[in-house]
Design a protein around this motif. Structure first.
Motif, PDB file in Angstrom:
ATOM      1  N   VAL A 296       3.728   8.576  -6.321  1.00 37.88           N
ATOM      2  CA  VAL A 296       2.245   8.476  -5.655  1.00 37.88           C
ATOM      3  C   VAL A 296       1.282   9.105  -6.949  1.00 37.88           C
ATOM      4  N   ASP A 297       0.214   8.529  -6.551  1.00 35.55           N
ATOM      5  CA  ASP A 297      -0.696   9.244  -7.559  1.00 35.55           C
ATOM      6  C   ASP A 297      -1.517  10.516  -7.245  1.00 35.55           C
TER       7      ASP A 297
ATOM      8  N   HIS B   3      -4.040  10.768  -5.923  1.00 33.58           N
ATOM      9  CA  HIS B   3      -4.606  10.562  -4.501  1.00 33.58           C
ATOM     10  C   HIS B   3      -3.418  10.068  -3.525  1.00 33.58           C
ATOM     11  N   ASP B   4      -2.193  10.276  -3.749  1.00 36.85           N
ATOM     12  CA  ASP B   4      -1.205  10.261  -2.930  1.00 36.85           C
ATOM     13  C   ASP B   4      -1.144   8.987  -2.553  1.00 36.85           C
ATOM     14  N   GLN B   5      -1.370   7.774  -3.325  1.00 41.39           N
ATOM     15  CA  GLN B   5      -1.312   6.591  -3.275  1.00 41.39           C
ATOM     16  C   GLN B   5      -0.107   6.021  -4.161  1.00 41.39           C
TER      17      GLN B   5
ATOM     18  N   VAL C 149       2.490   7.735   3.501  1.00 44.56           N
ATOM     19  CA  VAL C 149       2.832   6.209   2.818  1.00 44.56           C
ATOM     20  C   VAL C 149       3.461   5.468   3.837  1.00 44.56           C
TER      21      VAL C 149
ATOM     22  N   THR D  97       3.259   4.774   9.097  1.00 44.71           N
ATOM     23  CA  THR D  97       3.246   5.437   7.835  1.00 44.71           C
ATOM     24  C   THR D  97       4.077   6.647   8.316  1.00 44.71           C
TER      25      THR D  97
ATOM     26  N   ARG E 267       2.719  -1.786  -0.347  1.00 43.93           N
ATOM     27  CA  ARG E 267       1.589  -1.220  -1.019  1.00 43.93           C
ATOM     28  C   ARG E 267       0.340  -1.473  -0.120  1.00 43.93           C
ATOM     29  N   THR E 268       0.240  -2.369   1.050  1.00 43.75           N
ATOM     30  CA  THR E 268      -0.597  -2.442   1.960  1.00 43.75           C
ATOM     31  C   THR E 268      -0.545  -1.749   3.122  1.00 43.75           C
TER      32      THR E 268
END
Length: 310
Positions: free
Chosen positions: A134-135, A137-139, A91, A104, A97-98
């Motif tokens: 995170v979702d 998809h690890d976002q 992340v 990272t 978020r961008t």
């Protein structure tokens, strides 16, 4: 676990994963004689209520390889030698978020007892997490909770924190949020409020919006109860007051997880409370102190998980 361990290393199977556990006799809390083996036992026993609070969250660890009387270090990235089965997420470092203009980090996601055991074996006593998950998809997702850290400036104590916590509870309630109290395991209290389904200014809040919201609450209470409350970061202005740290909601900030151990003299734990208990210590400074691992296991056996943000 037995009281003595006669092997420097032992092989254990946890959730179908084979782990090498070392130095079980090593004392990590000299004041109480608490060993690494006892730390491992605590984390295994508390896992049913701890893991839901870690699920989907990037975990920053504070490690004390030689015990709390020696040095510690923060660790965000997963270390070399991390088992391939450990769930990780890469992340942005800033919580943006961008990711624009930032690097990272690859954090571990602690979603099973095997990963929890692996970290405890590394003497990762403290587990700190963001207010977002995170979702699949690890976002990174929008924050799902708000937290306000109540930090007492000497000579203020947990007693004053409890008094202020009741004020914060009402301020949040006036804004449509119900909150839950948790001891920090250190000096003060944390108040959590769930944000699932909550909108601020008719929008799903991001970390910046939640931070501004928490700051507004803190500054309002500073204005109305300035003899007891401060929203100011400057430490020299906190004496005898309770600092409401609203900044814990920033995307890059973390807070010690409920049920995590702390690296203090005793093996204290960030412990969910009832509001009745908060009222007790607000009236009586001797009602209770920060809870130890043994006490927390007994509390959970009696009450289950008191931290419900749904």
């Amino acid at each position: 676990m037995p009281e003595k361990y006669d092997k420097a290393e032992v092989q254990v199977e946890v959730d179908g994963r084979r782990l090498t556990i070392s130095s079980l006799d090593k004392v990590l809390y000299p004041r109480t004689g608490t060993t690494k083996g006892e730390v491992l036992h605590y984390y295994a026993a508390i896992a049913p209520v701890l893991l839901p609070h870690l699920a989907g969250r990037c975990v920053t660890r504070i490690r004390w390889p030689h015990g709390v009387a020696d040095g510690s270090f923060f660790e965000k990235n997963v270390p070399g030698g991390t088992p391939s089965w450990v769930h990780t997420a890469e992340v942005p470092t800033t919580g943006s978020r961008t990711g624009a203009g930032s690097g990272t980090l690859r954090f571990p996601i602690v979603d099973d007892v095997a990963t929890l055991t692996w970290l405890a074996n590394l003497a990762a006593l403290e587990l700190h997490v963001h207010q977002w998950r995170v979702d699949e998809h690890d976002q990174p997702l929008p924050p799902d909770r708000l937290v306000i850290d109540l930090d007492p400036g000497e000579p203020a104590t947990l007693h004053e924190c409890a008094q202020v916590a009741l004020l914060v509870r009402e301020a949040l309630r006036e804004r449509g949020l119900e909150s839950c109290p948790v001891t920090s395991g250190s000096k003060g209290l944390h108040l959590y409020a769930g944000l699932d389904g909550v909108t601020i200014d008719d929008e799903v809040p991001d970390s910046d919006v939640v931070t501004a919201f928490a700051k507004e609450v803190a500054e309002e209470l500073q204005a109305s109860h300035g003899q007891l409350v401060t929203a100011t970061m400057t430490k020299s202005r906190r004496g005898g007051k309770v600092f409401l740290d609203w900044s814990q909601n920033a995307g890059s900030k973390t807070t010690v997880s409920p049920y995590s151990l702390r690296g203090r003299e005793r093996p204290t734990v960030a412990t969910p409370l009832t509001w009745d208990e908060v009222a007790q210590v607000a009236d009586d400074p001797l009602a209770f102190e920060q809870f130890t691992a043994e006490e927390v296991l007994a509390r959970v056996a009696e009450h289950g998980d008191l931290l419900q943000l749904d």
